[in-house]
Design a protein around this motif. Structure first.
Motif, PDB file in Angstrom:
ATOM      1  N   LYS A  53      74.239  96.330 -15.513  1.00  0.00           N
ATOM      2  CA  LYS A  53      72.847  96.577 -15.163  1.00  0.00           C
ATOM      3  C   LYS A  53      72.454  98.049 -15.244  1.00  0.00           C
ATOM      4  CE  LYS A  53      72.756  92.673 -11.927  1.00  0.00           C
ATOM      5  NZ  LYS A  53      72.492  92.250 -10.525  1.00  0.00           N
ATOM      6  N   MET A  54      73.410  98.934 -15.437  1.00  0.00           N
ATOM      7  CA  MET A  54      73.116 100.363 -15.379  1.00  0.00           C
ATOM      8  C   MET A  54      73.559 101.053 -16.664  1.00  0.00           C
ATOM      9  SD  MET A  54      74.133 101.313 -11.455  1.00  0.00           S
ATOM     10  CE  MET A  54      73.022 102.709 -11.456  1.00  0.00           C
ATOM     11  N   SER A  55      72.708 101.921 -17.183  1.00  0.00           N
ATOM     12  CA  SER A  55      73.068 102.759 -18.324  1.00  0.00           C
ATOM     13  C   SER A  55      73.630 104.083 -17.810  1.00  0.00           C
ATOM     14  CB  SER A  55      71.848 103.007 -19.214  1.00  0.00           C
ATOM     15  OG  SER A  55      70.811 103.630 -18.474  1.00  0.00           O
ATOM     16  N   LEU A  56      74.340 104.786 -18.685  1.00  0.00           N
ATOM     17  CA  LEU A  56      75.020 106.027 -18.314  1.00  0.00           C
ATOM     18  C   LEU A  56      74.556 107.168 -19.207  1.00  0.00           C
ATOM     19  CD1 LEU A  56      78.697 104.734 -17.873  1.00  0.00           C
ATOM     20  CD2 LEU A  56      76.931 104.956 -16.121  1.00  0.00           C
ATOM     21  N   SER A  57      74.529 108.368 -18.631  1.00  0.00           N
ATOM     22  CA  SER A  57      74.246 109.579 -19.409  1.00  0.00           C
ATOM     23  C   SER A  57      75.337 110.598 -19.134  1.00  0.00           C
ATOM     24  CB  SER A  57      72.873 110.154 -19.035  1.00  0.00           C
ATOM     25  OG  SER A  57      72.844 110.577 -17.683  1.00  0.00           O
ATOM     26  N   TYR A  58      75.760 111.285 -20.200  1.00  0.00           N
ATOM     27  CA  TYR A  58      76.823 112.289 -20.112  1.00  0.00           C
ATOM     28  C   TYR A  58      76.236 113.635 -20.547  1.00  0.00           C
ATOM     29  CZ  TYR A  58      79.740 108.061 -20.271  1.00  0.00           C
ATOM     30  OH  TYR A  58      80.311 106.829 -20.024  1.00  0.00           O
ATOM     31  N   GLU A  59      76.300 114.608 -19.669  1.00  0.00           N
ATOM     32  CA  GLU A  59      75.793 115.938 -19.962  1.00  0.00           C
ATOM     33  C   GLU A  59      76.861 116.973 -19.625  1.00  0.00           C
ATOM     34  OE1 GLU A  59      72.090 116.596 -17.999  1.00  0.00           O
ATOM     35  OE2 GLU A  59      71.246 114.668 -18.577  1.00  0.00           O
ATOM     36  N   GLU A  60      76.742 118.137 -20.269  1.00  0.00           N
ATOM     37  CA  GLU A  60      77.719 119.229 -20.059  1.00  0.00           C
ATOM     38  C   GLU A  60      79.149 118.707 -20.271  1.00  0.00           C
ATOM     39  OE1 GLU A  60      76.729 122.314 -19.508  1.00  0.00           O
ATOM     40  OE2 GLU A  60      74.628 121.785 -19.289  1.00  0.00           O
ATOM     41  N   VAL A  61      79.396 118.138 -21.452  1.00  0.00           N
ATOM     42  CA  VAL A  61      80.683 117.505 -21.738  1.00  0.00           C
ATOM     43  C   VAL A  61      81.646 118.545 -22.332  1.00  0.00           C
ATOM     44  CG1 VAL A  61      81.827 115.555 -22.843  1.00  0.00           C
ATOM     45  CG2 VAL A  61      79.399 115.404 -22.249  1.00  0.00           C
ATOM     46  N   GLN A 105      74.735 105.972 -22.932  1.00  0.00           N
ATOM     47  CA  GLN A 105      75.285 104.643 -23.166  1.00  0.00           C
ATOM     48  C   GLN A 105      74.435 103.596 -22.464  1.00  0.00           C
ATOM     49  OE1 GLN A 105      79.489 105.033 -21.880  1.00  0.00           O
ATOM     50  NE2 GLN A 105      79.997 104.407 -23.970  1.00  0.00           N
ATOM     51  N   GLY A 106      74.086 102.552 -23.204  1.00  0.00           N
ATOM     52  CA  GLY A 106      73.427 101.416 -22.584  1.00  0.00           C
ATOM     53  C   GLY A 106      74.433 100.545 -21.863  1.00  0.00           C
ATOM     54  N   THR A 107      73.955  99.472 -21.262  1.00  0.00           N
ATOM     55  CA  THR A 107      74.849  98.575 -20.537  1.00  0.00           C
ATOM     56  C   THR A 107      75.867  97.949 -21.495  1.00  0.00           C
ATOM     57  OG1 THR A 107      73.274  96.763 -20.825  1.00  0.00           O
ATOM     58  CG2 THR A 107      73.077  98.072 -18.828  1.00  0.00           C
ATOM     59  N   LEU A 138      77.906 113.061 -15.005  1.00  0.00           N
ATOM     60  CA  LEU A 138      77.623 111.650 -15.258  1.00  0.00           C
ATOM     61  C   LEU A 138      76.428 111.211 -14.438  1.00  0.00           C
ATOM     62  CD1 LEU A 138      78.521 108.899 -16.500  1.00  0.00           C
ATOM     63  CD2 LEU A 138      79.904 108.577 -14.436  1.00  0.00           C
ATOM     64  N   GLY A 139      75.457 110.575 -15.117  1.00  0.00           N
ATOM     65  CA  GLY A 139      74.279 110.053 -14.432  1.00  0.00           C
ATOM     66  C   GLY A 139      74.133 108.562 -14.638  1.00  0.00           C
ATOM     67  N   TYR A 140      73.613 107.869 -13.605  1.00  0.00           N
ATOM     68  CA  TYR A 140      73.366 106.429 -13.667  1.00  0.00           C
ATOM     69  C   TYR A 140      71.857 106.189 -13.743  1.00  0.00           C
ATOM     70  CZ  TYR A 140      78.198 105.665 -12.123  1.00  0.00           C
ATOM     71  OH  TYR A 140      79.565 105.649 -12.024  1.00  0.00           O
ATOM     72  N   ARG A 141      71.467 105.169 -14.497  1.00  0.00           N
ATOM     73  CA  ARG A 141      70.056 104.812 -14.605  1.00  0.00           C
ATOM     74  C   ARG A 141      69.901 103.297 -14.568  1.00  0.00           C
ATOM     75  NH1 ARG A 141      65.282 106.943 -17.145  1.00  0.00           N
ATOM     76  NH2 ARG A 141      66.441 108.765 -17.849  1.00  0.00           N
ATOM     77  N   LYS A 172      66.851 106.717 -11.227  1.00  0.00           N
ATOM     78  CA  LYS A 172      67.968 107.557 -11.647  1.00  0.00           C
ATOM     79  C   LYS A 172      68.802 107.915 -10.420  1.00  0.00           C
ATOM     80  CE  LYS A 172      65.897 109.876 -15.650  1.00  0.00           C
ATOM     81  NZ  LYS A 172      65.543 111.209 -16.227  1.00  0.00           N
ATOM     82  N   GLY A 173      70.089 107.647 -10.513  1.00  0.00           N
ATOM     83  CA  GLY A 173      70.979 108.053  -9.429  1.00  0.00           C
ATOM     84  C   GLY A 173      71.321 109.525  -9.527  1.00  0.00           C
ATOM     85  N   ARG A 174      71.832 110.058  -8.447  1.00  0.00           N
ATOM     86  CA  ARG A 174      72.237 111.460  -8.445  1.00  0.00           C
ATOM     87  C   ARG A 174      73.455 111.646  -9.351  1.00  0.00           C
ATOM     88  NH1 ARG A 174      74.057 114.262  -2.909  1.00  0.00           N
ATOM     89  NH2 ARG A 174      75.858 112.930  -3.326  1.00  0.00           N
TER      90      ARG A 174
END
Length: 237
Positions: free
Chosen positions: A118-126, A147-149, A193-196, A201-203
């Motif tokens: 149910k949640m997509s992911l975002s990766y920043e400052e990798v 990344q999508g689900t 790592l971020g959740y959406r 948007k999660g912290r």
């Protein structure tokens, strides 16, 4: 002359000591009775600033409880999970370590999976780094990605050092392993790592991925090598 059958109306009665009207002896001389007066002190009026401060504090507490409850419900319903990282391949070329100097090129490939339904992911400052024991040998930055689900992503990283100074004990240990035909490295990935979920948007949190004891067969003559033992699952926290 007063009629004896008529009640007496004067004081004192016959036989009553003077100075009393109730049959009791008079108080001793100098004895007085006093009454203390305690004035009534009204409470001070409430401080408007204190009332305002209490109201603001109660409002903030209520707001925190509301958002905390919403976050708890989202966590329980969505059950966010960390991504899975696999080290698919690692190749090494132009590898040389001597006289406290290190040269080498690493080509690393990961397979990253988002296990959330149910949640997509975002990766920043990798960032991707190569370690030998606890010593950092090389580091590079990777482009951010989403990344999508249930998505899978192939992530590539290229790292290199040229004639970089390292401690003598590091080169000595590497050369001993290299003489046996294989060298063990550790590969680390760090990211925000971020959740959406929809518009929510999660912290963001710090994601740390460790691929430990990655054994690479190295040719002592050419300084090239490849990952031994196939793909390796990495530890994620």
């Amino acid at each position: 002359m007063q009629n004896p059958s008529t009640p007496a109306t004067g004081y004192p009665y016959p036989g009553q000591p003077a100075g009393t009207g109730n049959g009791y002896p008079p108080p001793p001389p100098g004895t007085t009775y006093s009454y203390s007066y305690y004035p009534y002190n009204a409470p001070p009026p409430p401080n408007p600033r204190a009332i305002l401060f209490r109201r603001i504090l109660l409002f903030l507490i209520a707001l925190g409880l509301i958002f905390g409850t919403i976050f708890l419900i989202l966590v329980l319903v969505l059950r966010p999970s960390l991504p899975n990282f696999y080290l698919n391949s690692l190749s090494l070329s132009n590898f040389n370590s001597s006289n406290n100097r290190l040269t080498g090129n690493w080509e690393v490939q990961f397979q990253v999976t988002n296990p959330n339904k149910k949640m997509s992911l975002s990766y920043e400052e990798v960032f991707c780094s190569i370690f030998y024991d606890s010593d950092s040998l090389a580091q590079t930055r990777i482009s951010p990605f989403n990344q999508g689900t249930k998505d899978q992503t192939v992530l590539n990283a290229s790292l290199s050092v040229v004639n970089t100074y390292v401690d003598g004990k590091v080169t000595d240990s590497i050369n001993k392993e290299k003489a046996r035909g294989r060298v063990g490295f550790d590969v680390r990935v760090m990211s925000l790592l971020g959740y959406r979920y929809g518009g929510w948007k999660g912290r963001r949190r710090v994601l740390v991925v460790w691929c430990e004891d990655v054994m690479v067969g190295v040719s002592s003559s050419t300084g090239s090598g490849k990952l031994e033992g196939g793909a390796k699952r990495c530890r994620v926290r």
